[in-house]
Design an enzyme around this catalytic site. Sequence first.
Site: not given
Length: 465
Positions: A36, A40-41, A52, A180, A268, A318, A444
């Site tokens: 709708r 990708g929501g 990010k 939160g 949140a 996700a 290393h």
Amino acid sequence: MADADFDLVVVGTGPGGYVAAIRASQLGMKTAVVERDDLGGICLNWGCIPTKALLRSSEIHHLLHNLDQFGFSAKEIRFDLEKVVKRSRQVAKQLSGGVSYLMKKNNITVLSGHARLAGKNTLTVEKDGKTQSVTAPHIILATGARARVLPGLEPDGERIWTYREAMVPTRMPKRLLVVGSGAIGIEFASFYLNMGAEVTVVELLDRILPVEDEEISAFAHKQFAKQGMQLKTGAKVAKVDKKPDGLVCHVEAGGKTEQIIVDTVISAVGITGNTENIGLEGTKVKVDRGHVVVDEWLRTGEPGVYAIGDLVGPPWLAHKASHEGVLCVEKIAGNGHVHPLDTSNVPGCTYCYPQVASVGLTEAAAKAAGHEVRVGRFPFIGNGKAIALGEPEGMVKTVFDAKSGELLGAHMVGAEVTELIQGYGIAKTLETTEAELMETIFPHPTLSETMHEAVLDAYGQVIHI
């Protein structure tokens, strides 16, 4: 458009929905998705990805203000908030476009509109007042979730924000209160703190990042406090008075009430599934505390109807949604080798500064489950790469079953631990014991050596501390 028949229809195109659709197409199913909003929501458009991008900007801002330790200097450091937000939105747009490409590549039909269950094996899709009927023997609900709203903290889009408003600010808050301290709350608290805001975090439970191991929570708390973040645990926001010159937040803790005046509040406090208005009424689909109930194969109580991702149980992540999408489709296709999801193998990542990541049981949870444990710890200060990066604040903690050597859990805080945790994730999936991990050669100098040392420490063989 005429009625269309498919083998499988997915409702929602977040990281659960679009991945499920791609796997179904790969397995030869005639597949459609219904969306709708944007492909990708929430994750790609209003969650994982754009946050990010914002956090990357705040990391750069932090670094620019700490150039002296690297031998540099700069004057008049400033940022353009509009450009910071614009870059975040461009990143989201690019990836949403990538999903569109993937749908075309895999011959998946994209139906734009609002979907509802409308009888056995049937969906209706409505857009702009027009409705079409779509049929398929298998329907996967991947409608995701939205921010939970507390009474008295209803978002107004101006001074009380959810993650949506916090992601596209038109102004930089001077004084911010975050309600939160889960991953979403702490990420925004960290972003705004590193961009120069005065930040207070209020957490109802007795510690921040409450799903993490207690030692990791305590370490992160100490680091945030050193950066200037105010952290109030065992506390709640009783009410918020909206005044012309600020928001007066009444914070209760230990039987006392404190008034904190800020210009912005971010709520949140968790999520609730998007279960409304999708046709669940009259079906055998059960909803418990805002989320759809499913079995180990993501089947609801209604034959032919499945649910995945944030719409169902925790962890609400996700990558867990994507895994469920594949698992669900593989089971539908009759793959006899598919296994139910083991949530202890799902890594959790929080992209604050310093980062936090974990997989498996905490020490307390392992003991509560009846395990006799061996625990290893290694600090970043003992790692050459961390010191060279100027990131010596961090630690890795491992939890093993003392009898079998099974890796029960791993917990990390520090630079790039969200990239490192996959190593322990692979180890858990392979049912690795301490023997294989101790014999593995870690390169290393890398931060990953801290992972090796934390295993060695659990068995009294640590080298560099």
